[in-house]
Structures are given as C-alpha cells and as structure tokens.
Design an enzyme around this catalytic site. Structure first.
Site, PDB file in Angstrom:
ATOM      1  N   GLY A  26       0.804  -1.216   0.000  1.00  0.00           N
ATOM      2  CA  GLY A  26       0.000   0.000   0.000  1.00  0.00           C
ATOM      3  C   GLY A  26       0.834   1.261   0.000  1.00  0.00           C
ATOM      4  O   GLY A  26       0.515   2.237   0.677  1.00  0.00           O
ATOM      5  N   CYS A  27       1.878   1.286  -0.775  1.00  0.00           N
ATOM      6  CA  CYS A  27       2.852   2.370  -0.793  1.00  0.00           C
ATOM      7  C   CYS A  27       2.847   3.050  -2.167  1.00  0.00           C
ATOM      8  O   CYS A  27       2.506   2.435  -3.165  1.00  0.00           O
ATOM      9  CB  CYS A  27       4.238   1.762  -0.508  1.00  0.00           C
ATOM     10  SG  CYS A  27       5.632   2.891  -0.617  1.00  0.00           S
TER      11      CYS A  27
END
Length: 180
Positions: free
Chosen positions: A34-35
């Site tokens: 989730g970056c």
C-alpha cells in the site's frame, strides 16, 4: 559472514538459504502493498521474467515497518501481488528490516551498503522531508528508510549496489544487466 551465510523464511516457515543463489545475481528488496512505490512490483517482475533464465533471482521481503503500508497476512500480500502485478518471483515471510527484530540478512546488507541519499527530483525531496520528521539523523545511519529499498548482489555474493526507492528502476535494471 557473507551473503551466502544468511537465510530467510518463506510464509510457510521453510528456510531459504542465500547459498541456494550462489553463482546468481540477486535483488533483495523490502516491499509493501500500500505504498506509493508499490508499482515497482511491475518493474521487478519484468526484470525477473527478462533475466531469470540468465541467472537472476529476487528475494522479496514484505515489511510493515514504514507507515503500516503492508498490513495484510503473508497470504493476502501474495494474492495482492499476483492479482495486481502477476508476480512470479517468490515472496518471503513478512519481516522487519530495521530494529530489534530485523532479519540478520538486512543487518548484513546495511553494513555492506549504507544510505547515500535519495538523489534528486520531487520524490527525493518528499522523502527527505518525510524522513526528517521521523529520524533527524537519517542521513548518517545505514537503516532502511522506506519500502522498496533494493540491494543488488553479484554472482560471487558481493553486495554491489543499494538503490533507495526513489532510484529509477531503469538504473536498477542496468546494474543487474551489467552483472549477468
């Protein structure tokens, strides 16, 4: 101790010795689902498909130490990567890369190639601002700064390069290609 003396675990708890990669070029990377750098999975997979038959391997270590950007289980992480990026390279067990519970492999890698900066450009500036708020001395220690820090190991087990997440993936690919 050298690169080949370390091991990491698979999500099922099996040990993967770096010795099994002897004679190969290896990319070791701490990843996150989730970056902002998560699209690096696409580039890493392309490199894996292009160079695997020439002796290129990836050691993918998911890590949740940076803003909690890898919150899922090992199974959820694997599903995310295969569904969104069609990854075929093996993923290891989610692990720490800094601190008291860090993988010994990452301590070795950081000792071999310390932090040399984020380079130039908007992403580098953003990372510098972010890190100043987290660790005022971040420029002077070898710790992993964020998700998708990459280490390249040559066919003899030497750590030849460290790429911060802000590095161009084309530069990572050129480094790998030069060692094949």
């Amino acid at each position: 101790m050298g690169f080949y003396d370390y091991s990491v675990q698979t999500p099922k708890g099996d040990e993967v010795s770096m010795k099994s990669f002897e004679g190969k070029v290896v990319l070791v990377v701490n990843t996150a689902t989730g970056c902002g750098f998560t699209p690096h999975y696409k580039d890493i997979e392309e490199m894996y498909e292009k160079y695997h038959d020439q002796g290129f391997e990836v050691v993918d270590v998911p890590c949740n130490q940076f803003a909690g950007q890898t919150p899922g289980t090992d199974e959820e992480i694997h599903s995310f990567c295969t569904l969104n990026y069609n990854t075929k390279f093996p993923q290891m067990k989610k692990s720490d890369v800094n601190g008291e519970n860090e993988l010994p492999l990452f301590r070795f890698l950081k000792d071999q190639k310390g932090f040399e900066g984020f380079g130039k450009g908007p992403a580098a500036l953003a990372m510098n601002v972010l890190l100043k708020g987290i660790d005022k001395d971040y420029k002077n220690n070898p710790e992993i700064k964020w998700n998708f820090t990459k280490f390249v190991i040559d066919r003899k087990g030497n750590v030849v390069a460290r790429f911060e997440p802000t590095a161009k993936m084309t530069d990572v690919a050129l480094c790998v290609e030069s060692l094949l």
